[in-house]
Scaffold this active site. Structure first.
Site, PDB file in Angstrom:
ATOM      1  N   THR A  31      -4.255   5.174   7.270  1.00 37.82           N
ATOM      2  CA  THR A  31      -5.199   4.146   6.797  1.00 37.82           C
ATOM      3  C   THR A  31      -4.705   2.768   7.222  1.00 37.82           C
ATOM      4  O   THR A  31      -5.159   1.762   6.688  1.00 37.82           O
ATOM      5  CB  THR A  31      -5.333   4.155   5.255  1.00 37.82           C
ATOM      6  OG1 THR A  31      -4.028   4.066   4.697  1.00 37.82           O
ATOM      7  CG2 THR A  31      -6.050   5.384   4.751  1.00 37.82           C
TER       8      THR A  31
ATOM      9  N   ARG B 124      -3.513   1.194  10.921  1.00 30.09           N
ATOM     10  CA  ARG B 124      -4.217   0.749  12.121  1.00 30.09           C
ATOM     11  C   ARG B 124      -4.199   1.883  13.142  1.00 30.09           C
ATOM     12  O   ARG B 124      -3.198   2.602  13.265  1.00 30.09           O
ATOM     13  CB  ARG B 124      -3.541  -0.495  12.743  1.00 30.09           C
ATOM     14  CG  ARG B 124      -3.785  -1.796  11.982  1.00 30.09           C
ATOM     15  CD  ARG B 124      -5.240  -2.267  12.081  1.00 30.09           C
ATOM     16  NE  ARG B 124      -5.479  -3.505  11.378  1.00 30.09           N
ATOM     17  CZ  ARG B 124      -5.889  -3.626  10.119  1.00 30.09           C
ATOM     18  NH1 ARG B 124      -6.119  -2.537   9.404  1.00 30.09           N
ATOM     19  NH2 ARG B 124      -6.099  -4.808   9.582  1.00 30.09           N
TER      20      ARG B 124
ATOM     21  N   ASP C 130      -8.655   7.060   8.669  1.00 30.91           N
ATOM     22  CA  ASP C 130      -9.618   5.993   8.382  1.00 30.91           C
ATOM     23  C   ASP C 130      -9.670   5.049   9.576  1.00 30.91           C
ATOM     24  O   ASP C 130     -10.629   4.312   9.748  1.00 30.91           O
ATOM     25  CB  ASP C 130      -9.181   5.241   7.114  1.00 30.91           C
ATOM     26  CG  ASP C 130     -10.205   4.202   6.685  1.00 30.91           C
ATOM     27  OD1 ASP C 130     -11.394   4.559   6.610  1.00 30.91           O
ATOM     28  OD2 ASP C 130      -9.828   3.044   6.449  1.00 30.91           O
TER      29      ASP C 130
ATOM     30  N   GLN D 251     -12.821   2.188   6.114  1.00 35.43           N
ATOM     31  CA  GLN D 251     -13.462   1.819   4.852  1.00 35.43           C
ATOM     32  C   GLN D 251     -12.503   1.876   3.671  1.00 35.43           C
ATOM     33  O   GLN D 251     -12.936   1.751   2.524  1.00 35.43           O
ATOM     34  CB  GLN D 251     -14.660   2.740   4.579  1.00 35.43           C
ATOM     35  CG  GLN D 251     -14.267   4.177   4.231  1.00 35.43           C
ATOM     36  CD  GLN D 251     -15.424   5.014   3.737  1.00 35.43           C
ATOM     37  OE1 GLN D 251     -16.252   5.447   4.538  1.00 35.43           O
ATOM     38  NE2 GLN D 251     -15.500   5.267   2.440  1.00 35.43           N
ATOM     39  N   ALA D 252     -11.191   2.069   3.947  1.00 37.67           N
ATOM     40  CA  ALA D 252     -10.256   2.258   2.831  1.00 37.67           C
ATOM     41  C   ALA D 252     -10.267   1.062   1.872  1.00 37.67           C
ATOM     42  O   ALA D 252     -10.089   1.210   0.672  1.00 37.67           O
ATOM     43  CB  ALA D 252      -8.855   2.500   3.363  1.00 37.67           C
ATOM     44  N   PHE D 253     -10.533  -0.109   2.401  1.00 40.53           N
ATOM     45  CA  PHE D 253     -10.524  -1.332   1.574  1.00 40.53           C
ATOM     46  C   PHE D 253     -11.778  -1.445   0.705  1.00 40.53           C
ATOM     47  O   PHE D 253     -11.837  -2.289  -0.183  1.00 40.53           O
ATOM     48  CB  PHE D 253     -10.482  -2.577   2.487  1.00 40.53           C
ATOM     49  CG  PHE D 253     -11.799  -2.807   3.192  1.00 40.53           C
ATOM     50  CD1 PHE D 253     -12.150  -2.077   4.298  1.00 40.53           C
ATOM     51  CD2 PHE D 253     -12.708  -3.726   2.690  1.00 40.53           C
ATOM     52  CE1 PHE D 253     -13.376  -2.250   4.920  1.00 40.53           C
ATOM     53  CE2 PHE D 253     -13.940  -3.915   3.298  1.00 40.53           C
ATOM     54  CZ  PHE D 253     -14.269  -3.167   4.424  1.00 40.53           C
TER      55      PHE D 253
ATOM     56  N   ILE E 292       0.839  -1.202   0.000  1.00 45.14           N
ATOM     57  CA  ILE E 292       0.000   0.000   0.000  1.00 45.14           C
ATOM     58  C   ILE E 292       0.877   1.258   0.000  1.00 45.14           C
ATOM     59  O   ILE E 292       0.590   2.226  -0.710  1.00 45.14           O
ATOM     60  CB  ILE E 292      -0.964  -0.022   1.212  1.00 45.14           C
ATOM     61  CG1 ILE E 292      -1.885  -1.257   1.116  1.00 45.14           C
ATOM     62  CG2 ILE E 292      -1.791   1.260   1.267  1.00 45.14           C
ATOM     63  CD1 ILE E 292      -2.721  -1.524   2.365  1.00 45.14           C
TER      64      ILE E 292
HETATM   65  P1  NAD Z   1       2.806  -4.934   3.532  1.00 36.65           P
HETATM   66  O1  NAD Z   1       3.135  -6.105   4.384  1.00 36.65           O
HETATM   67  O2  NAD Z   1       2.887  -5.052   2.056  1.00 36.65           O
HETATM   68  O3  NAD Z   1       3.745  -3.705   3.961  1.00 36.65           O
HETATM   69  C1  NAD Z   1       4.045  -3.391   5.287  1.00 36.65           C
HETATM   70  C2  NAD Z   1       5.384  -2.668   5.302  1.00 36.65           C
HETATM   71  O4  NAD Z   1       5.670  -2.338   6.659  1.00 36.65           O
HETATM   72  C3  NAD Z   1       6.535  -3.531   4.777  1.00 36.65           C
HETATM   73  O5  NAD Z   1       7.328  -2.804   3.886  1.00 36.65           O
HETATM   74  C4  NAD Z   1       7.315  -3.885   6.044  1.00 36.65           C
HETATM   75  O6  NAD Z   1       8.718  -4.014   5.807  1.00 36.65           O
HETATM   76  C5  NAD Z   1       7.023  -2.691   6.929  1.00 36.65           C
HETATM   77  N1  NAD Z   1       7.206  -3.005   8.341  1.00 36.65           N
HETATM   78  C6  NAD Z   1       7.011  -4.197   8.955  1.00 36.65           C
HETATM   79  N2  NAD Z   1       7.314  -4.086  10.257  1.00 36.65           N
HETATM   80  C7  NAD Z   1       7.694  -2.816  10.462  1.00 36.65           C
HETATM   81  C8  NAD Z   1       8.124  -2.107  11.608  1.00 36.65           C
HETATM   82  N3  NAD Z   1       8.204  -2.697  12.792  1.00 36.65           N
HETATM   83  N4  NAD Z   1       8.457  -0.808  11.450  1.00 36.65           N
HETATM   84  C9  NAD Z   1       8.357  -0.219  10.236  1.00 36.65           C
HETATM   85  N5  NAD Z   1       7.966  -0.839   9.115  1.00 36.65           N
HETATM   86  C10 NAD Z   1       7.625  -2.122   9.233  1.00 36.65           C
HETATM   87  O7  NAD Z   1       1.376  -4.470   4.007  1.00 36.65           O
HETATM   88  P2  NAD Z   1       0.318  -3.605   3.184  1.00 36.65           P
HETATM   89  O8  NAD Z   1      -0.500  -4.512   2.345  1.00 36.65           O
HETATM   90  O9  NAD Z   1       1.022  -2.454   2.560  1.00 36.65           O
HETATM   91  O10 NAD Z   1      -0.622  -3.108   4.369  1.00 36.65           O
HETATM   92  C11 NAD Z   1      -0.157  -2.210   5.348  1.00 36.65           C
HETATM   93  C12 NAD Z   1      -1.172  -2.110   6.468  1.00 36.65           C
HETATM   94  O11 NAD Z   1      -2.349  -1.495   5.978  1.00 36.65           O
HETATM   95  C13 NAD Z   1      -1.669  -3.469   7.001  1.00 36.65           C
HETATM   96  O12 NAD Z   1      -0.830  -3.946   8.023  1.00 36.65           O
HETATM   97  C14 NAD Z   1      -3.036  -3.170   7.518  1.00 36.65           C
HETATM   98  O13 NAD Z   1      -2.963  -2.918   8.907  1.00 36.65           O
HETATM   99  C15 NAD Z   1      -3.425  -1.875   6.820  1.00 36.65           C
HETATM  100  N6  NAD Z   1      -4.637  -2.040   5.981  1.00 36.65           N
HETATM  101  C16 NAD Z   1      -5.688  -1.203   6.203  1.00 36.65           C
HETATM  102  C17 NAD Z   1      -6.832  -1.295   5.421  1.00 36.65           C
HETATM  103  C18 NAD Z   1      -8.014  -0.378   5.617  1.00 36.65           C
HETATM  104  O14 NAD Z   1      -9.116  -0.668   5.123  1.00 36.65           O
HETATM  105  N7  NAD Z   1      -7.861   0.743   6.291  1.00 36.65           N
HETATM  106  C19 NAD Z   1      -6.895  -2.267   4.423  1.00 36.65           C
HETATM  107  C20 NAD Z   1      -5.792  -3.093   4.216  1.00 36.65           C
HETATM  108  C21 NAD Z   1      -4.662  -2.963   5.001  1.00 36.65           C
END
Ligand code: NAD
Length: 367
Positions: A267, A269, A293, A331-333, A189
């Site tokens: 967006t 957590r 979000d 609701q971002a998803f 993301i």
């Molecule tokens: P992803 O796993 O592709 O990317 C996460 C990134 O965070 C990676 O590059 C990883 O190296 C990095 N990371 C891991 N641990 C870390 C730490 N301790 N410190 C700093 N960076 C760290 O995940 P994604 O698909 O990009 O999703 C990211 C987050 O978005 C998810 O964890 C989820 O909580 C959130 N999300 C929210 C919604 C929504 O509707 N609001 C929907 C999907 C995901």
């Protein structure tokens, strides 16, 4: 067989005989208790089964409206799996109840897994599978949408115009062009958001516990330290997962390093941002725009209609009082493409579990 040549006739006879004598294998149906069902969940999951044909997933889904909580966990009695979402509760107590109920699989129909006690699941022999990626575009596009809503005060503009008020006072925004965007968490993301920011003509900085060299080589972003990102960015977008190490990533000290006119969007957590520190800084006039979000304390609000009630959540109530703050309800998803992908991957996870196939990167296990 009349009208067929010899070869075709032989093959047709073989098919008929084979069909007639083929032994029917016993079909094991995976019984799934689906918690926190919304009408759109039911729509996309049943549409998928209909499209692919009954029996494709060898699963039977029972939809419960209730969220998974310590009080509702025993509804899973007799089911092989539970299917849950971001606002379901799955601490040790719930995992142990699920285990007693005979549950062997937790299907997360989302990417994040911070609401599941993975250690407890491991001890109970419960497999936890998730949907690692469905539409990172959906989330990043929403991040930019609400960020711009807060920046350009579109939420206020909308209400003003509806009220026959066409004055521009209180609506002054900032250009994004030539500004600096800081992406915290440069995974799927985060990369989409970096590309969107690049499209606006921004310089993009990245911070990640595991920097991805290829992103720097491609010219998309430059990795810097957390402190540098906080100090230099005009827009900060959070995309790191919620772990103990990222809890309150944005706290009083982090906010103190930011520019006064910074724009913040979360967006990922709620737990990434210390809401009380954020409110305190907003009271002191910090932040040109804040778009959330997700936010601490959202759990009791999220996905419920409380329009007839007073706001009892003090964090939500206070945040809504600031003119530069925009809140949405996790609701971002929420796009058609994302919901379709969530249903497909969740049901494939169920099938892979049932048939003993490889889970790819869907499994989340306690480390
Ligand atoms: P992803 O796993 O592709 O990317 C996460 C990134 O965070 C990676 O590059 C990883 O190296 C990095 N990371 C891991 N641990 C870390 C730490 N301790 N410190 C700093 N960076 C760290 O995940 P994604 O698909 O990009 O999703 C990211 C987050 O978005 C998810 O964890 C989820 O909580 C959130 N999300 C929210 C919604 C929504 O509707 N609001 C929907 C999907 C995901």
């Amino acid at each position: 067989i009349e009208g067929e040549d010899e070869e075709n006739a032989a093959s047709k006879i073989y098919d008929l005989l084979h069909g007639a004598f083929e032994e029917k294998k016993p079909v094991e149906i995976l019984k799934i208790a689906f918690f926190g069902t919304k009408d759109y969940d039911r729509l996309f999951f049943s549409e998928l089964v209909k499209d692919k044909g009954e029996g494709t997933y060898n699963s039977d889904i029972k939809y419960f409206n209730a969220r998974l909580t310590p009080e509702t966990a025993s509804l899973a009695k007799g089911f092989d799996a539970v299917c849950i979402f971001v606002n379901d509760e799955c601490p040790r107590e719930v995992v142990e109840t699920l285990h007693e109920c005979g549950v062997r699989l937790i299907l997360l129909r989302c990417a994040g897994f911070n609401n599941v006690d993975l250690q407890a699941a491991k001890e109970c022999g419960i497999t936890v599978l998730r949907v690692p990626a469905y539409s990172p575009y959906a989330v990043a596009e929403h991040a930019m949408a609400i960020l711009q809503e807060a920046n350009r005060r579109l939420h206020k503009a909308h209400n003003k115009v509806k009220d026959n008020n066409f004055a521009l006072s209180g609506l002054l925004g900032l250009d994004l062009h030539n500004k600096v965007a800081g992406i915290m968490g440069t995974g799927r993301i985060g990369v989409c958001m970096a590309n969107i920011c690049k499209g606006y003509g921004m310089t993009v900085l990245g911070w990640d516990a595991y920097p991805n060299k290829a992103l720097e080589e491609s010219g998309l972003l430059t990795y810097v330290t957390k402190e540098e990102l906080l100090q230099k960015s005009d827009l900060i977008s959070l995309h790191a997962p919620l772990f103990p190490s990222t809890y309150h990533l944005i706290d009083k000290d982090a906010i103190a390093l930011m520019k006064d006119t910074v724009m913040l969007v979360n967006t990922s957590r709620g737990g990434l941002v210390d809401a009380e520190a954020l409110i305190e800084a907003l009271k002191q006039g910090k932040f040109h725009a804040v778009a959330l979000d997700v936010y601490e304390g959202e759990d009791n609000n999220v996905y419920t209609d409380r329009s007839d009630e007073a706001i009892t959540n003090d964090i939500t109530g206070r945040l809504l009082m600031f003119p530069q703050v925009v809140l949405t309800s996790h609701q971002a998803f929420f796009t058609r493409e994302a919901l379709q992908a969530i249903a497909v991957v969740t049901m494939e996870n169920a099938r892979n579990f049932n048939e003993g196939n490889d889970y790819g990167n869907a499994e989340v296990a306690a480390k």
